[in-house]
Write a protein that holds these residues in place. Sequence first.
Motif, PDB file in Angstrom:
ATOM      1  N   VAL A 168       8.973  32.598  -6.889  1.00 16.01           N
ATOM      2  CA  VAL A 168       9.448  34.683  -6.859  1.00 16.01           C
ATOM      3  C   VAL A 168      11.449  33.840  -7.095  1.00 16.01           C
ATOM      4  N   GLU A 169      11.675  34.564  -8.294  1.00 13.61           N
ATOM      5  CA  GLU A 169      13.858  33.877  -8.545  1.00 13.61           C
ATOM      6  C   GLU A 169      14.058  35.191  -7.468  1.00 13.61           C
ATOM      7  N   SER A 170      16.126  34.693  -7.384  1.00 16.20           N
ATOM      8  CA  SER A 170      16.509  36.260  -7.034  1.00 16.20           C
ATOM      9  C   SER A 170      17.774  34.773  -6.812  1.00 16.20           C
ATOM     10  N   GLY A 171      18.674  36.071  -6.384  1.00 18.08           N
ATOM     11  CA  GLY A 171      20.487  35.307  -6.991  1.00 18.08           C
ATOM     12  C   GLY A 171      20.915  35.799  -8.734  1.00 18.08           C
ATOM     13  N   GLY A 172      20.058  36.148  -9.370  1.00 14.20           N
ATOM     14  CA  GLY A 172      20.753  36.769  -9.977  1.00 14.20           C
ATOM     15  C   GLY A 172      21.294  38.234 -10.389  1.00 14.20           C
ATOM     16  N   GLY A 173      22.553  38.140 -11.153  1.00 11.38           N
ATOM     17  CA  GLY A 173      23.947  39.038 -11.514  1.00 11.38           C
ATOM     18  C   GLY A 173      24.053  38.924 -12.128  1.00 11.38           C
ATOM     19  N   LEU A 174      25.579  39.777 -11.956  1.00  7.79           N
ATOM     20  CA  LEU A 174      26.772  39.765 -13.270  1.00  7.79           C
ATOM     21  C   LEU A 174      27.787  39.282 -12.082  1.00  7.79           C
ATOM     22  N   GLY A 229       1.233  28.892  -2.342  1.00  6.52           N
ATOM     23  CA  GLY A 229       0.272  29.068  -3.338  1.00  6.52           C
ATOM     24  C   GLY A 229      -0.212  27.783  -3.588  1.00  6.52           C
ATOM     25  N   ASN A 230      -0.941  26.569  -4.541  1.00  9.66           N
ATOM     26  CA  ASN A 230      -2.005  25.834  -4.753  1.00  9.66           C
ATOM     27  C   ASN A 230      -0.855  24.576  -5.131  1.00  9.66           C
ATOM     28  N   ILE A 231       0.680  24.066  -4.587  1.00 10.47           N
ATOM     29  CA  ILE A 231       0.990  23.645  -5.048  1.00 10.47           C
ATOM     30  C   ILE A 231       1.896  22.326  -4.678  1.00 10.47           C
ATOM     31  N   PHE A 232       0.075  21.889  -3.830  1.00 10.69           N
ATOM     32  CA  PHE A 232       0.147  20.196  -3.113  1.00 10.69           C
ATOM     33  C   PHE A 232       0.305  19.695  -5.193  1.00 10.69           C
ATOM     34  N   ARG A 233       1.385  18.474  -4.415  1.00 14.41           N
ATOM     35  CA  ARG A 233       0.818  16.848  -6.569  1.00 14.41           C
ATOM     36  C   ARG A 233       2.332  17.873  -7.503  1.00 14.41           C
ATOM     37  N   THR A 234       3.297  18.952  -6.177  1.00 19.58           N
ATOM     38  CA  THR A 234       3.652  19.002  -7.231  1.00 19.58           C
ATOM     39  C   THR A 234       4.869  17.805  -7.759  1.00 19.58           C
ATOM     40  N   THR A 235       5.199  17.488  -9.050  1.00 22.76           N
ATOM     41  CA  THR A 235       6.163  16.845  -9.217  1.00 22.76           C
ATOM     42  C   THR A 235       7.557  16.746  -9.589  1.00 22.76           C
ATOM     43  N   LEU A 236       8.169  17.927  -9.756  1.00 19.64           N
ATOM     44  CA  LEU A 236       9.391  18.455  -9.934  1.00 19.64           C
ATOM     45  C   LEU A 236       9.211  19.944  -9.912  1.00 19.64           C
ATOM     46  N   MET A 237      10.331  20.794 -10.120  1.00 16.97           N
ATOM     47  CA  MET A 237      10.786  21.862  -9.876  1.00 16.97           C
ATOM     48  C   MET A 237      11.984  21.919 -10.561  1.00 16.97           C
ATOM     49  N   GLY A 238      12.665  22.982 -11.529  1.00 17.26           N
ATOM     50  CA  GLY A 238      13.263  23.074 -12.144  1.00 17.26           C
ATOM     51  C   GLY A 238      13.791  24.548 -12.451  1.00 17.26           C
ATOM     52  N   TRP A 239      15.338  23.836 -13.411  1.00 15.16           N
ATOM     53  CA  TRP A 239      15.386  25.515 -13.962  1.00 15.16           C
ATOM     54  C   TRP A 239      15.450  26.212 -14.929  1.00 15.16           C
ATOM     55  N   TYR A 240      14.405  26.642 -16.139  1.00 12.91           N
ATOM     56  CA  TYR A 240      15.393  26.573 -17.525  1.00 12.91           C
ATOM     57  C   TYR A 240      16.105  27.607 -17.719  1.00 12.91           C
ATOM     58  N   ARG A 241      16.290  27.866 -19.101  1.00 10.03           N
ATOM     59  CA  ARG A 241      16.922  29.467 -19.906  1.00 10.03           C
ATOM     60  C   ARG A 241      17.394  29.489 -20.566  1.00 10.03           C
ATOM     61  N   ALA A 289      21.720  34.372 -19.619  1.00  4.29           N
ATOM     62  CA  ALA A 289      20.699  33.892 -20.209  1.00  4.29           C
ATOM     63  C   ALA A 289      19.800  34.825 -18.950  1.00  4.29           C
ATOM     64  N   VAL A 290      18.483  34.329 -19.530  1.00  6.26           N
ATOM     65  CA  VAL A 290      17.711  34.972 -18.476  1.00  6.26           C
ATOM     66  C   VAL A 290      17.161  33.345 -17.876  1.00  6.26           C
ATOM     67  N   TYR A 291      17.219  33.142 -16.190  1.00  7.48           N
ATOM     68  CA  TYR A 291      17.322  31.877 -15.978  1.00  7.48           C
ATOM     69  C   TYR A 291      15.483  32.002 -14.799  1.00  7.48           C
ATOM     70  N   TYR A 292      14.803  31.119 -15.802  1.00  7.24           N
ATOM     71  CA  TYR A 292      13.233  30.914 -15.084  1.00  7.24           C
ATOM     72  C   TYR A 292      13.511  29.381 -14.744  1.00  7.24           C
ATOM     73  N   SER A 299       4.371  26.082 -14.235  1.00  8.90           N
ATOM     74  CA  SER A 299       3.576  27.095 -13.233  1.00  8.90           C
ATOM     75  C   SER A 299       5.363  27.849 -13.644  1.00  8.90           C
ATOM     76  N   TRP A 300       5.291  29.059 -14.442  1.00 12.19           N
ATOM     77  CA  TRP A 300       7.524  30.192 -14.534  1.00 12.19           C
ATOM     78  C   TRP A 300       7.572  30.930 -13.593  1.00 12.19           C
ATOM     79  N   GLY A 301       7.857  30.674 -12.791  1.00 14.08           N
ATOM     80  CA  GLY A 301       8.565  32.466 -12.332  1.00 14.08           C
ATOM     81  C   GLY A 301       8.680  33.745 -13.660  1.00 14.08           C
ATOM     82  N   GLN A 302       9.217  35.080 -13.565  1.00 16.73           N
ATOM     83  CA  GLN A 302       9.403  35.750 -13.951  1.00 16.73           C
ATOM     84  C   GLN A 302      11.226  35.907 -14.915  1.00 16.73           C
ATOM     85  N   GLY A 303      11.587  35.214 -14.360  1.00 17.57           N
ATOM     86  CA  GLY A 303      12.849  35.381 -14.498  1.00 17.57           C
ATOM     87  C   GLY A 303      14.030  35.557 -13.684  1.00 17.57           C
ATOM     88  N   THR A 304      15.539  35.522 -13.492  1.00 17.63           N
ATOM     89  CA  THR A 304      16.246  36.081 -13.329  1.00 17.63           C
ATOM     90  C   THR A 304      17.392  36.024 -14.640  1.00 17.63           C
TER      91      THR A 304
END
Length: 119
Positions: A5-11, A26-38, A91-94, A108-113
């Motif tokens: 769940v993403e939040s914080g975007g705007g103008l 959820g099932n976040i065991f063995r997470t190797t990395l997290m990040g942001w794409y746009r 951009a839309v940030y994911y 896994s991907w979020g819905q974008g902000t």
Amino acid sequence: QVHLVESGGGLVQPGGSLRLSCAASGNIFRTTLMGWYRQAPGKERELVAIIDSAGVTRYTDSVKGRFTISGDNAKNTVYLQMNILKPEDTAVYYCNLQRSVLGRLLDSWGQGTQVIVSS
């Protein structure tokens, strides 16, 4: 199943700041990395910043010195502090979470902000 769940975007005006958050559950065991794409209109999705399980970070060249990625393991949340924003950051940030499952890397991907940088 992973839920992001993403939040914080705007103008924001050029030169301004925004802070994006991404909470994982959820099932976040063995997470190797997290990040942001746009993804900007008419362009392909691109990596912005990632942080791995050891806290090592990596940034795309265009945001180095302006954006900072950080994580809070207790909250299963990753943040992207964006400073000195430019119109080209629009951009839309994911949010992305990568896990290692049976020798495979699963994304896994979020819905974008939406982030809009404009005067």
